[in-house]
Design a protein around this motif. Structure first.
Motif, PDB file in Angstrom:
ATOM      1  N   GLU A 134       0.831  -1.210   0.000  1.00 48.76           N
ATOM      2  CA  GLU A 134       0.000   0.000   0.000  1.00 48.76           C
ATOM      3  C   GLU A 134       0.861   1.255   0.000  1.00 48.76           C
ATOM      4  O   GLU A 134       0.502   2.270  -0.587  1.00 48.76           O
ATOM      5  CB  GLU A 134      -0.906   0.006   1.231  1.00 48.76           C
ATOM      6  N   ASP A 135       1.992   1.172   0.720  1.00 49.96           N
ATOM      7  CA  ASP A 135       2.962   2.274   0.765  1.00 49.96           C
ATOM      8  C   ASP A 135       2.327   3.595   1.212  1.00 49.96           C
ATOM      9  O   ASP A 135       2.577   4.657   0.638  1.00 49.96           O
ATOM     10  CB  ASP A 135       3.617   2.436  -0.609  1.00 49.96           C
ATOM     11  N   LYS A 136       1.516   3.545   2.264  1.00 48.09           N
ATOM     12  CA  LYS A 136       0.853   4.746   2.760  1.00 48.09           C
ATOM     13  C   LYS A 136       1.414   5.216   4.100  1.00 48.09           C
ATOM     14  O   LYS A 136       1.128   6.328   4.539  1.00 48.09           O
ATOM     15  CB  LYS A 136      -0.647   4.491   2.914  1.00 48.09           C
ATOM     16  N   LEU A 137       2.203   4.377   4.760  1.00 49.65           N
ATOM     17  CA  LEU A 137       2.695   4.697   6.097  1.00 49.65           C
ATOM     18  C   LEU A 137       4.185   5.012   6.081  1.00 49.65           C
ATOM     19  O   LEU A 137       4.948   4.455   5.277  1.00 49.65           O
ATOM     20  CB  LEU A 137       2.460   3.513   7.048  1.00 49.65           C
ATOM     21  N   SER A 138       4.593   5.889   6.982  1.00 49.57           N
ATOM     22  CA  SER A 138       6.025   6.084   7.190  1.00 49.57           C
ATOM     23  C   SER A 138       6.569   4.843   7.889  1.00 49.57           C
ATOM     24  O   SER A 138       5.808   4.020   8.405  1.00 49.57           O
ATOM     25  CB  SER A 138       6.267   7.322   8.063  1.00 49.57           C
ATOM     26  N   PHE A 139       7.879   4.718   7.924  1.00 48.35           N
ATOM     27  CA  PHE A 139       8.471   3.535   8.543  1.00 48.35           C
ATOM     28  C   PHE A 139       8.131   3.471  10.028  1.00 48.35           C
ATOM     29  O   PHE A 139       7.881   2.392  10.573  1.00 48.35           O
ATOM     30  CB  PHE A 139       9.985   3.539   8.332  1.00 48.35           C
ATOM     31  N   LYS A 140       8.104   4.615  10.692  1.00 47.86           N
ATOM     32  CA  LYS A 140       7.759   4.657  12.117  1.00 47.86           C
ATOM     33  C   LYS A 140       6.294   4.302  12.320  1.00 47.86           C
ATOM     34  O   LYS A 140       5.936   3.569  13.252  1.00 47.86           O
ATOM     35  CB  LYS A 140       8.042   6.059  12.684  1.00 47.86           C
ATOM     36  N   GLU A 141       5.431   4.801  11.452  1.00 46.77           N
ATOM     37  CA  GLU A 141       4.009   4.469  11.537  1.00 46.77           C
ATOM     38  C   GLU A 141       3.775   2.986  11.300  1.00 46.77           C
ATOM     39  O   GLU A 141       2.879   2.380  11.898  1.00 46.77           O
ATOM     40  CB  GLU A 141       3.217   5.283  10.520  1.00 46.77           C
ATOM     41  N   LEU A 142       4.594   2.410  10.457  1.00 45.68           N
ATOM     42  CA  LEU A 142       4.493   0.979  10.171  1.00 45.68           C
ATOM     43  C   LEU A 142       4.720   0.162  11.435  1.00 45.68           C
ATOM     44  O   LEU A 142       3.977  -0.784  11.720  1.00 45.68           O
ATOM     45  CB  LEU A 142       5.527   0.590   9.100  1.00 45.68           C
ATOM     46  N   GLU A 143       5.713   0.540  12.219  1.00 45.71           N
ATOM     47  CA  GLU A 143       6.009  -0.178  13.462  1.00 45.71           C
ATOM     48  C   GLU A 143       4.841  -0.101  14.434  1.00 45.71           C
ATOM     49  O   GLU A 143       4.436  -1.106  15.026  1.00 45.71           O
ATOM     50  CB  GLU A 143       7.266   0.393  14.111  1.00 45.71           C
TER      51      GLU A 143
END
Length: 276
Positions: A134-143
């Protein structure tokens, strides 16, 4: 941008589970040693042979997790890495993955303690892949999102034998004593990374029915969820449990998976684990 998903082998997946040019997938194998024979829990492990050695040995086998060096090698192959490990309260895999960041050139690494094993880890791998696509989240948001999703997953299991869990300190001896002395089958569950008893049921069949019955207490709507049944050399039994679940709930998918080395070592033959 190159992404890599890494899961230790207690997830029971094979290295070809994800095939994507931009998102790699690796399995970090644990090892099982019985007597003087060591089995690497990779795509080529012979689970039948391992269980044969386990059942023939009077001494407790032992397991070892991937080293920080093993993990660090994987980290250096991608720009961003997400690692899913078995519960940190059951293995040192999480701590190894964490320590590997210090020796790796790549600091863009997220490590998720699944607080469980088997199907729970598969659900997390699937979630990571979907979010990366989806590639909608930042890496920090992903965590943050992955940890929240992890906390929404449930794991129940019924084992026929508890020998290796008890011998290796993964489970209280009282559980095995209850099962052997009173001839009951404990319905167990994962709670904050540890193994707990939910109910003591008289028969295996009764334990599976109680397991299926408890699902409704954890979720109100299964239509957007996947349920994964992991078994140790018990495909017919796993199918019976699958049918019970399908008949009672509207899961998007109910998937059966066979356990690999590490899970088979601890759950032993006829072990059934259900994650959703």
């Amino acid at each position: 941008m190159k992404y890599e998903i890494i899961a230790d082998s207690s997830c029971n997946l094979h290295s070809d589970y994800i095939k994507d040019e931009n998102i790699g997938f690796k399995i970090a194998p644990l090892k099982i040693t019985v007597q003087d024979k060591t089995f690497v829990d990779d795509d080529n492990i012979d689970v039948d042979e391992m269980l044969k050695e386990v059942n023939a040995s009077k001494k407790a086998g032992r397991t070892s997790c991937p080293s920080p060096y093993d993990y660090a090698q994987y980290y250096d192959e991608a720009d961003y890495v997400v690692v899913i490990t078995i519960s940190s309260k059951l293995s040192g895999s999480y701590n190894s993955a964490l320590a590997a960041i210090e020796s790796s050139k790549n600091k863009n690494v997220i490590i998720i303690d699944s607080k469980a094993v088997a199907g729970t880890m598969v659900l997390l791998v699937d979630k990571v892949y979907a979010l990366l696509k989806e590639d909608k989240l930042s890496f920090k948001e992903l965590e943050t999102t992955l940890n929240e999703y992890r906390d929404s997953i449930n794991l129940y299991f019924v084992l026929d034998k508890f020998d290796n869990l008890v011998k290796n300190g993964r489970m209280n001896r009282i559980i095995a004593l209850i099962a052997e002395t009173l001839l009951v089958k404990p319905l167990c569950y994962a709670y904050d990374g540890q193994i707990k008893i939910l109910e003591k049921v008289r028969t295996s069949k009764g334990a599976y029915k109680r397991l299926v019955g408890h699902i409704q207490k954890d979720i109100s709507d299964a239509s957007n969820r996947v349920c994964i049944i992991t078994h140790v050399k018990a495909p017919d039994l796993a199918e019976e449990v699958r049918q019970m679940i399908v008949n009672n709930y509207n899961f998007k998918e109910v998937r059966i998976m066979e356990a690999k080395g590490l899970t088979s070592f601890y759950a032993l033959e006829k072990g059934i684990m259900v994650s959703f």
